[in-house]
Enzyme design. Structure first.
Site, short mmCIF file in Angstrom:
data_model
loop_
_atom_site.label_atom_id
_atom_site.label_comp_id
_atom_site.label_asym_id
_atom_site.label_seq_id
_atom_site.Cartn_x
_atom_site.Cartn_y
_atom_site.Cartn_z
N ARG A 56 0.81 -1.21 0.00
CA ARG A 56 0.00 0.00 0.00
C ARG A 56 0.85 1.27 0.00
NH1 ARG A 56 -3.64 -0.04 4.57
NH2 ARG A 56 -2.81 1.45 6.01
N ARG A 87 8.21 6.28 -5.20
CA ARG A 87 8.15 7.22 -6.33
C ARG A 87 9.54 7.68 -6.74
NH1 ARG A 87 4.08 9.84 -3.11
NH2 ARG A 87 2.00 9.07 -3.64
N ARG A 138 -2.35 -7.38 16.57
CA ARG A 138 -1.43 -6.46 17.23
C ARG A 138 -2.28 -5.43 17.96
NH1 ARG A 138 2.87 -7.96 18.43
NH2 ARG A 138 3.77 -5.85 18.50
N ARG A 143 5.95 5.65 16.13
CA ARG A 143 5.77 6.98 15.56
C ARG A 143 5.23 7.94 16.60
NH1 ARG A 143 1.18 4.98 11.10
NH2 ARG A 143 -0.08 3.82 12.59
N GLU A 184 3.23 6.30 19.80
CA GLU A 184 2.53 5.04 19.51
C GLU A 184 3.50 3.87 19.66
OE1 GLU A 184 -0.02 5.14 16.01
OE2 GLU A 184 0.57 3.08 15.54
N TYR A 236 -7.30 -6.12 7.15
CA TYR A 236 -6.56 -4.87 7.37
C TYR A 236 -7.18 -3.79 6.50
CZ TYR A 236 -2.09 -2.16 7.81
OH TYR A 236 -1.11 -1.22 8.05
N ASP A 285 -8.65 -0.15 5.47
CA ASP A 285 -8.71 1.28 5.74
C ASP A 285 -10.18 1.67 5.86
OD1 ASP A 285 -6.12 2.20 5.98
OD2 ASP A 285 -5.80 2.22 3.82
P1 FAD Z 1 -14.11 -0.70 14.37
O1 FAD Z 1 -13.83 0.74 14.18
O2 FAD Z 1 -13.11 -1.52 15.10
O3 FAD Z 1 -15.52 -0.81 15.11
C1 FAD Z 1 -15.98 -2.00 15.71
C2 FAD Z 1 -16.78 -1.62 16.94
O4 FAD Z 1 -17.37 -2.80 17.49
C3 FAD Z 1 -15.95 -0.99 18.04
O5 FAD Z 1 -16.44 0.29 18.39
C4 FAD Z 1 -16.07 -1.98 19.20
O6 FAD Z 1 -16.09 -1.34 20.47
C5 FAD Z 1 -17.38 -2.65 18.88
N1 FAD Z 1 -17.50 -3.97 19.50
C6 FAD Z 1 -16.63 -5.00 19.41
N2 FAD Z 1 -17.07 -6.04 20.15
C7 FAD Z 1 -18.24 -5.66 20.70
C8 FAD Z 1 -19.15 -6.29 21.59
N3 FAD Z 1 -18.93 -7.51 22.07
N4 FAD Z 1 -20.26 -5.61 21.98
C9 FAD Z 1 -20.48 -4.35 21.54
N5 FAD Z 1 -19.63 -3.70 20.71
C10 FAD Z 1 -18.53 -4.35 20.31
N6 FAD Z 1 -7.96 3.79 8.11
C11 FAD Z 1 -7.81 4.82 7.24
O7 FAD Z 1 -8.53 4.91 6.25
N7 FAD Z 1 -6.85 5.77 7.44
C12 FAD Z 1 -6.03 5.75 8.52
O8 FAD Z 1 -5.19 6.64 8.68
C13 FAD Z 1 -6.18 4.68 9.45
N8 FAD Z 1 -5.38 4.63 10.52
C14 FAD Z 1 -5.54 3.60 11.41
C15 FAD Z 1 -4.69 3.56 12.52
C16 FAD Z 1 -4.82 2.54 13.43
C17 FAD Z 1 -3.94 2.51 14.62
C18 FAD Z 1 -5.80 1.52 13.23
C19 FAD Z 1 -5.93 0.38 14.19
C20 FAD Z 1 -6.63 1.56 12.13
C21 FAD Z 1 -6.50 2.59 11.21
N9 FAD Z 1 -7.34 2.68 10.11
C22 FAD Z 1 -7.18 3.71 9.22
C23 FAD Z 1 -8.42 1.69 9.88
C24 FAD Z 1 -9.77 2.12 10.46
O9 FAD Z 1 -9.68 2.27 11.85
C25 FAD Z 1 -10.79 1.05 10.12
O10 FAD Z 1 -10.88 0.79 8.74
C26 FAD Z 1 -12.22 1.39 10.58
O11 FAD Z 1 -12.28 2.18 11.72
C27 FAD Z 1 -12.91 0.08 10.79
O12 FAD Z 1 -14.27 0.27 11.12
P2 FAD Z 1 -15.09 -0.97 11.62
O13 FAD Z 1 -16.46 -0.48 11.89
O14 FAD Z 1 -14.90 -2.09 10.69
O15 FAD Z 1 -14.36 -1.43 12.99
N1 UDP Z 2 6.36 0.63 7.14
C1 UDP Z 2 7.70 0.64 7.43
N2 UDP Z 2 8.33 1.84 7.63
C2 UDP Z 2 7.67 3.02 7.57
C3 UDP Z 2 6.30 3.01 7.26
C4 UDP Z 2 5.67 1.79 7.06
O1 UDP Z 2 8.32 -0.40 7.54
O2 UDP Z 2 8.30 4.09 7.76
C5 UDP Z 2 5.70 -0.69 6.91
C6 UDP Z 2 5.27 -1.34 8.23
O3 UDP Z 2 5.37 -2.75 8.09
C7 UDP Z 2 3.83 -0.89 8.34
C8 UDP Z 2 3.37 -0.95 6.87
O4 UDP Z 2 4.53 -0.52 6.14
O5 UDP Z 2 3.07 -1.74 9.17
C9 UDP Z 2 2.17 -0.10 6.52
O6 UDP Z 2 2.44 1.25 6.88
P1 UDP Z 2 1.29 2.28 7.18
O7 UDP Z 2 1.90 3.59 7.52
O8 UDP Z 2 0.32 2.25 6.05
O9 UDP Z 2 0.65 1.62 8.48
P2 UDP Z 2 -0.62 1.95 9.38
O10 UDP Z 2 -0.87 3.44 9.27
O11 UDP Z 2 -1.74 1.09 8.87
O12 UDP Z 2 -0.16 1.56 10.74
#
Ligand code: FAD
Ligand code: UDP
Length: 405
Positions: A185, A189, A272, A303, A336, A386, A388
């Site tokens: 992903r 460039r 994780r 980060r 983080e 995984y 977004d």
């Molecule tokens: P979730 O947001 O996980 O929602 C699931 C919900 O179910 C939660 O609120 C939870 O509390 C609830 N739940 C679970 N079990 C139960 C239960 N037993 N009873 C009641 N409720 C329950 N995406 C991007 O596009 N850009 C980003 O920059 C980006 N950064 C991210 C950074 C991190 C650290 C992480 C972990 C994810 C990131 N994502 C990002 C992905 C993004 O968070 C997800 O795609 C999106 O929020 C998923 O939505 P969801 O509804 O599938 O799951």
């Molecule tokens: N990654 C890396 N170095 C960086 C940035 C990303 O090795 O400086 C790798 C790492 O394995 C990471 C993956 O690329 O889990 C995806 O990066 P991204 O920033 O998209 O991760 P997220 O925001 O989903 O945590």
């Protein structure tokens, strides 16, 4: 709501999207979440001391090339013109101190790293040479794992500097056992463009994530012929009223972890989790950018996010957004750290090793049978994917279309 037509477990993006769509088509939908807020992992809140918007579960940047998702999202919020840029801290062997490089790898990173002035063609030739000894290149096949994928993309020296140790900290799983898709992903460039994403649309919700998600519920209730009710602090597995609904075989959309639903009977899937360490600092600007990656094994954090940089436009309206004023003098950062998930921790990233894939297939076979009883799994946790945010929206819109047919 006496008896809902549909129960949605999880008020994250997936759950709210299905709820909004089904209410729009006349259904009474009860959404529950065990947390005390809507929005799932994309939720953000305004820091009490500074008023700066902080993404509670790690920084969330919205980006998509999916027109349907973009149109759908724009019905509930406007987006700022934010374009994500990331920098990476790395100390070269023998150097006195770490250096800051632009990420993802681009011509600027390559020339800074090799202290050179390569043209795009020269840089491509160099990287091809540095990638040629990895097994995928030697055997003329597609990379099978993250290590092969990374070296194929950027050659061995850059892989060792920017990917190997960061990935070790993030996943604590050998890069040879991780899926190549994890880093596919990231763009590479041969220009000086260091935009982090490559999607057509990008931006942040103008008034924050919670306002966006609340609007989905409000519009469903004002424009739809059905209704959405949200009940927070309600755990699907612990709440008696909800269990009673379950016994009545109400249609259920479950967006929690799929292995938990089936009581871990085939074992736990590997996730994780994260520790997010928040700090308010008495400096106006801590790092000069929204996200700084730390690509060496030390320090332990992966980060640091500095949230005010996600909304530079708010500095133009200091009355509404005092914490963003150019002379404000405080900032909020979050360090983080990645950690192994144990029961009770928040599951954030599916690790998805070969063993996980086998277990997942067994859980999915059960889920397929449960469809007959009106139980559907979705989202990052329910699909163990995984995703977004845009992929969660897309997957939810697809399911809602199927269910309203
Ligand atoms: P979730 O947001 O996980 O929602 C699931 C919900 O179910 C939660 O609120 C939870 O509390 C609830 N739940 C679970 N079990 C139960 C239960 N037993 N009873 C009641 N409720 C329950 N995406 C991007 O596009 N850009 C980003 O920059 C980006 N950064 C991210 C950074 C991190 C650290 C992480 C972990 C994810 C990131 N994502 C990002 C992905 C993004 O968070 C997800 O795609 C999106 O929020 C998923 O939505 P969801 O509804 O599938 O799951
Ligand atoms: N990654 C890396 N170095 C960086 C940035 C990303 O090795 O400086 C790798 C790492 O394995 C990471 C993956 O690329 O889990 C995806 O990066 P991204 O920033 O998209 O991760 P997220 O925001 O989903 O945590």
């Amino acid at each position: 709501m006496n008896q809902p037509d549909v129960l949605v477990v999880g008020a994250g993006i997936f759950g709210l999207t299905v709820a909004e769509r089904l209410a729009n088509s006349g259904k009474k939908v009860l959404v529950i979440d065990k947390r005390n807020h809507i929005g799932g992992n994309a939720y953000s809140e305004f820091d009490k001391e500074t008023g700066i918007e902080c993404h509670k579960y790690g920084a969330h940047l919205f980006h998509t090339s999916n027109e349907e998702v973009w149109q759908y999202a724009n019905r509930f919020t406007s987006f700022t013109g934010y374009i994500h840029h990331v920098y990476a801290m790395h100390q070269r062997a023998g150097a006195e101190r770490p250096e800051v490089f632009p990420m993802p790898v681009n011509l600027g990173t390559i020339n800074q790293f090799f202290q050179a002035n390569y043209t795009p063609d020269e840089a491509k030739t160099l990287i091809a040479e540095q990638a040629k000894d990895n097994p995928a290149a030697k055997e003329h096949r597609e990379p099978k794992n993250l290590a092969e994928q990374g070296i194929s993309l950027i050659g061995e020296p850059l892989f060792n500097a920017f990917i190997k140790n960061y990935t070790a900290k993030q996943w604590q799983t050998p890069a040879e056992e991780l899926s190549p898709s994890i880093i596919k992903r990231l763009p590479v460039r041969y220009t000086y463009n260091n935009r982090y994403f490559k999607d057509t649309h990008e931006g942040l919700p103008t008034d924050g994530y919670e306002a966006w998600f609340q609007k989905m519920i409000d519009i469903a209730n004002s424009e739809g012929s059905g209704k959405v009710e949200v009940r927070l602090n309600t755990d699907f597995f612990a709440d008696k009223d909800i269990q009673a609904l379950r016994d009545k075989n109400i249609m259920t959309i479950y967006t929690g972890p799929i292995d938990r639903y089936y009581n871990y009977q085939f074992g736990e899937l590997t996730w994780r989790s994260l520790d997010l360490e928040k700090e308010v600092l008495n400096v106006h600007d801590f790092q000069g950018c929204p996200v700084m990656n730390y690509n060496d094994l030390e320090p332990k954090w992966t980060r640091i996010h500095e949230f005010k940089h996600f909304h530079p436009e708010r500095a133009n309206d200091p009355e509404k957004w005092p914490g963003y004023a150019p002379d404000y003098g405080k900032t909020v950062i979050v360090r983080e750290y990645s950690k192994t998930w144990h029961r009770g921790d928040e599951p954030y990233y599916p690790v998805n090793t070969a063993v996980d894939k086998e277990k997942l297939a067994k859980y999915q076979a059960l889920a397929e049978k449960d469809k007959a009883r009106g139980v559907y799994f979705g989202g990052r946790l329910g699909e163990y994917a995984y995703y977004d945010m845009d992929k969660s929206f897309a997957s939810a819109l697809k399911l809602a279309t199927e269910l309203t047919k």
